[in-house]
Write a protein that holds these residues in place. Structure first.
Motif, mmCIF file in Angstrom:
data_model
loop_
_atom_site.group_PDB
_atom_site.id
_atom_site.type_symbol
_atom_site.label_atom_id
_atom_site.label_comp_id
_atom_site.label_asym_id
_atom_site.label_seq_id
_atom_site.Cartn_x
_atom_site.Cartn_y
_atom_site.Cartn_z
ATOM 1 N N VAL A 215 0.840 -1.206 0.000
ATOM 2 C CA VAL A 215 0.000 0.000 0.000
ATOM 3 C C VAL A 215 0.872 1.252 0.000
ATOM 4 O O VAL A 215 0.632 2.202 -0.758
ATOM 5 C CB VAL A 215 -0.944 -0.004 1.214
ATOM 6 N N GLY A 216 1.911 1.252 0.835
ATOM 7 C CA GLY A 216 2.778 2.425 0.917
ATOM 8 C C GLY A 216 3.501 2.718 -0.379
ATOM 9 O O GLY A 216 3.805 3.888 -0.685
ATOM 10 N N ALA A 217 3.778 1.678 -1.174
ATOM 11 C CA ALA A 217 4.498 1.859 -2.441
ATOM 12 C C ALA A 217 3.747 2.798 -3.389
ATOM 13 O O ALA A 217 4.368 3.496 -4.202
ATOM 14 C CB ALA A 217 4.730 0.509 -3.110
ATOM 15 N N PHE A 218 2.423 2.850 -3.280
ATOM 16 C CA PHE A 218 1.634 3.718 -4.157
ATOM 17 C C PHE A 218 1.786 5.194 -3.786
ATOM 18 O O PHE A 218 1.384 6.073 -4.554
ATOM 19 C CB PHE A 218 0.150 3.323 -4.094
ATOM 20 N N TYR A 219 2.348 5.461 -2.598
ATOM 21 C CA TYR A 219 2.488 6.848 -2.147
ATOM 22 C C TYR A 219 3.952 7.286 -2.095
ATOM 23 O O TYR A 219 4.272 8.339 -1.548
ATOM 24 C CB TYR A 219 1.846 7.004 -0.752
ATOM 25 N N ILE B 245 12.707 1.212 2.505
ATOM 26 C CA ILE B 245 12.550 1.815 1.165
ATOM 27 C C ILE B 245 11.227 2.554 1.070
ATOM 28 O O ILE B 245 11.162 3.719 0.641
ATOM 29 C CB ILE B 245 12.643 0.730 0.080
ATOM 30 N N VAL B 246 10.149 1.904 1.458
ATOM 31 C CA VAL B 246 8.816 2.497 1.315
ATOM 32 C C VAL B 246 8.626 3.658 2.285
ATOM 33 O O VAL B 246 8.112 4.720 1.915
ATOM 34 C CB VAL B 246 7.730 1.421 1.528
ATOM 35 N N LEU B 247 9.050 3.470 3.520
ATOM 36 C CA LEU B 247 8.830 4.503 4.538
ATOM 37 C C LEU B 247 9.545 5.803 4.180
ATOM 38 O O LEU B 247 8.944 6.883 4.233
ATOM 39 C CB LEU B 247 9.304 3.998 5.899
ATOM 40 N N THR B 248 10.817 5.716 3.798
ATOM 41 C CA THR B 248 11.561 6.941 3.456
ATOM 42 C C THR B 248 11.121 7.512 2.113
ATOM 43 O O THR B 248 11.419 8.666 1.808
ATOM 44 C CB THR B 248 13.081 6.672 3.431
ATOM 45 N N GLY B 249 10.418 6.706 1.321
ATOM 46 C CA GLY B 249 9.880 7.210 0.058
ATOM 47 C C GLY B 249 8.526 7.878 0.226
ATOM 48 O O GLY B 249 8.152 8.756 -0.551
ATOM 49 N N SER C 45 3.016 4.249 11.442
ATOM 50 C CA SER C 45 1.635 4.727 11.584
ATOM 51 C C SER C 45 1.523 6.197 11.188
ATOM 52 O O SER C 45 0.554 6.606 10.547
ATOM 53 C CB SER C 45 1.159 4.538 13.030
ATOM 54 N N PHE C 46 2.540 6.982 11.563
ATOM 55 C CA PHE C 46 2.556 8.404 11.213
ATOM 56 C C PHE C 46 2.538 8.594 9.705
ATOM 57 O O PHE C 46 1.789 9.433 9.170
ATOM 58 C CB PHE C 46 3.799 9.057 11.813
ATOM 59 N N ALA C 47 3.355 7.801 8.989
ATOM 60 C CA ALA C 47 3.410 7.904 7.527
ATOM 61 C C ALA C 47 2.081 7.517 6.898
ATOM 62 O O ALA C 47 1.616 8.154 5.941
ATOM 63 C CB ALA C 47 4.535 7.034 6.981
ATOM 64 N N LEU C 48 1.436 6.492 7.416
ATOM 65 C CA LEU C 48 0.147 6.054 6.868
ATOM 66 C C LEU C 48 -0.942 7.097 7.124
ATOM 67 O O LEU C 48 -1.791 7.346 6.257
ATOM 68 C CB LEU C 48 -0.243 4.707 7.485
ATOM 69 N N GLN C 49 -0.911 7.700 8.298
ATOM 70 C CA GLN C 49 -1.887 8.756 8.587
ATOM 71 C C GLN C 49 -1.630 9.985 7.720
ATOM 72 O O GLN C 49 -2.563 10.680 7.314
ATOM 73 C CB GLN C 49 -1.826 9.114 10.071
ATOM 74 N N PHE C 50 -0.353 10.210 7.402
ATOM 75 C CA PHE C 50 0.018 11.345 6.554
ATOM 76 C C PHE C 50 -0.600 11.219 5.165
ATOM 77 O O PHE C 50 -0.976 12.223 4.546
ATOM 78 C CB PHE C 50 1.546 11.426 6.440
ATOM 79 N N VAL C 51 -0.723 9.974 4.676
ATOM 80 C CA VAL C 51 -1.328 9.750 3.343
ATOM 81 C C VAL C 51 -2.778 9.283 3.480
ATOM 82 O O VAL C 51 -3.351 8.723 2.550
ATOM 83 C CB VAL C 51 -0.507 8.734 2.529
ATOM 84 N N ALA D 117 -3.118 1.901 9.463
ATOM 85 C CA ALA D 117 -2.393 2.251 10.687
ATOM 86 C C ALA D 117 -2.932 1.443 11.864
ATOM 87 O O ALA D 117 -2.176 1.013 12.742
ATOM 88 C CB ALA D 117 -2.512 3.749 10.961
ATOM 89 N N GLY D 118 -4.253 1.205 11.878
ATOM 90 C CA GLY D 118 -4.842 0.375 12.922
ATOM 91 C C GLY D 118 -4.388 -1.068 12.826
ATOM 92 O O GLY D 118 -4.137 -1.725 13.846
ATOM 93 N N ILE D 119 -4.267 -1.581 11.607
ATOM 94 C CA ILE D 119 -3.798 -2.958 11.416
ATOM 95 C C ILE D 119 -2.345 -3.093 11.860
ATOM 96 O O ILE D 119 -1.938 -4.128 12.382
ATOM 97 C CB ILE D 119 -3.970 -3.369 9.932
ATOM 98 N N ILE D 120 -1.562 -2.036 11.641
ATOM 99 C CA ILE D 120 -0.157 -2.052 12.074
ATOM 100 C C ILE D 120 -0.073 -2.279 13.588
ATOM 101 O O ILE D 120 0.826 -2.977 14.079
ATOM 102 C CB ILE D 120 0.541 -0.731 11.691
#
Length: 469
Positions: free
Chosen positions: A201-205, A273-277, A291-297, A303-306
């Protein structure tokens, strides 16, 4: 016999194999990898890539994890050879007894007790606090009185959820390894699935501009990051404790240890890779960067599943460490250095006495003892074991009683084991002075226990036993 000759007597491999043959051999290479991943991948995968990127390495954290994995791989290969050549319970404790002598084996066992007990106690305490936070999300408020420090004056009576989770895991392990491993495998699979969900999911952002500059702190930052994340890999060594319960250990033990390191490296690097991207490294110095990165996008549901993944990560880590510590205590009791009832197996081939004992100790520490200042001792205990196992490959190869036909052998012998030992020494020099002082107190107490009890009750001290010098 002189004192020196007495404390440096070595055990015999055939005696260990004879004693440990009563274990039920049920574990496969997949089970070992699952145990290893369970120990290595905890909540750190959701925290370290962000905080270390923000403070030390920038997007170069990706390289930091790779460098740390390369360093760990040297020790991992040494463990793999030992586990292949000496398929007995006890990990570095038993290896030390066989190639160095009893006093070194005792010190390594004492170091591993420090590692396992403190690691599980600290994680169980964190699990209780995290579970309270998780349940609050469903509108369930757990009273702080039963999920906090033991301070009756403040109406806080210990972390009872830490105690409950440790007891439940121990009951699961006491039921038998086949059932325990199956449940652990399922939870590890769920944990990996949650990590992969974040990566996909994060790769799309991902915005490639966030990777520039890639090494804002220079090459020094990459190595500083590697030093910081090195300890995220610790735990793979616990796999070697299971050697006596593994089918075809010559093949499966190396696969389990080295496979654990490869898979965990891929997961750490993927998250980095994904987090810093997704978000600038400058913004990741927070308590929960993933969780912060997921809430940011605006992906709050993931973030709840994390959070569920973090609970699963802590659970499987405790499973592996409680399992490993019970086998370690069994091994020391088997040799008479601790009370011999700890070295007994029940009718199922399980060290139940050792498991009960270690459960009581961990429960008390996790539920009632503040551990914030002691968790760094986990690192020193592990590194000391790594150090002796690495250099121990040399006497292992020269021990004519220990054969390793068709088993794994460390490549580039003796250069690579020596490099591994020197790297461990370097990492030990990076630990704080307070950690060294506390550890010296621990080892001083251990030596007092050995000379006052262990040496007298050691089965090597039985005159009917054949001396092995």
């Amino acid at each position: 016999m002189s004192l020196r000759a007495r404390i440096f007597r070595r055990e015999r491999i055939d005696r260990y194999l004879e004693t440990d043959k009563h274990f039920a051999k049920t574990m496969s290479a997949v089970d070992l990898i699952s145990l290893g991943i369970g120990a290595v991948i905890g909540t750190g995968i959701f925290i370290l890539p962000g905080t270390v990127a923000a403070t030390k390495a920038g997007p170069g954290i990706i390289l930091s994890f790779i460098v740390a994995a390369v360093v760990c791989s040297t020790a991992a290969m040494c463990y793999a050879e030992f586990a292949s050549a000496i398929p007995v319970a006890g990990s570095a404790y038993s290896y030390g007894n066989l190639v160095y002598g009893e006093i070194v084996g005792w010190v390594l066992g004492w170091a591993l007790i420090l590692e396992y007990v403190l690691a599980v106690a600290a994680v169980s305490s964190a699990w209780g606090a995290y579970f309270k936070s998780f349940m609050r999300g469903f509108g369930v408020n757990i009273p702080a009185a039963i999920v906090g420090a033991f301070d009756p004056a403040q109406k806080e009576f210990g972390n009872w959820f830490a105690i409950i989770i440790v007891v439940l895991i121990s009951l699961m392990l006491a039921h038998g390894m086949r059932t325990s491993v199956r449940l652990n495998n399922i939870i590890v699979f769920v944990k990996i699935a949650i990590i992969l969900l974040f990566i996909v999911v994060g790769a799309f952002y991902v915005k490639p501009t966030n990777w520039h500059p890639f090494t804002p702190y220079g090459v020094h930052g990459v190595f500083a990051g590697a030093s910081a994340v090195f300890f995220a890999y610790l735990g793979f060594d616990a796999v070697s404790s299971s050697a006596a319960e593994v089918k075809n250990p010559k093949r499966n033990m190396p696969v389990g240890i080295i496979g654990t390191l490869i898979i965990t490296t891929v997961l750490y690097v993927g998250v980095s890779i994904v987090l810093t991207g997704m978000i600038s490294y400058k913004d990741l110095n927070v308590a929960d960067p993933v969780s912060f990165a997921l809430q940011f996008v605006h992906q709050n549901w993931i973030a709840g599943i994390i959070s569920l993944g973090a609970l699963a990560g802590m659970f499987t880590m405790m499973v592996t460490m409680i399992y490993s510590s019970s086998r370690l205590i069994y091994s020391i009791g088997r040799d008479g250095l601790l009370p011999k009832f700890l070295g007994k197996l029940d009718s199922k081939g399980l060290p139940k006495n050792a498991l009960i004992t270690i459960t009581i100790v961990i429960s008390i520490m996790g539920g009632f003892v503040p551990l914030d200042q002691l968790t760094n001792l986990v690192n020193i205990g592990t590194l000391i074991a790594f150090l002796f196992v690495s250099f121990g490959i040399i006497p292992l190869r020269h021990n004519k009683e220990i054969e390793n036909d068709q088993g794994f052998e460390v490549p580039f012998y003796p250069v690579l084991p020596i490099i591994s030992g020197l790297l461990c020494i370097f990492m030990l020099t990076q630990l704080q002075a307070e950690t060294w002082i506390a550890s010296l107190i621990w080892f001083a107490f251990g030596l007092i226990l050995y000379f006052s009890y262990g040496m007298k009750h050691s089965r090597l001290n039985n005159p009917d036993e054949i001396e092995h010098d």
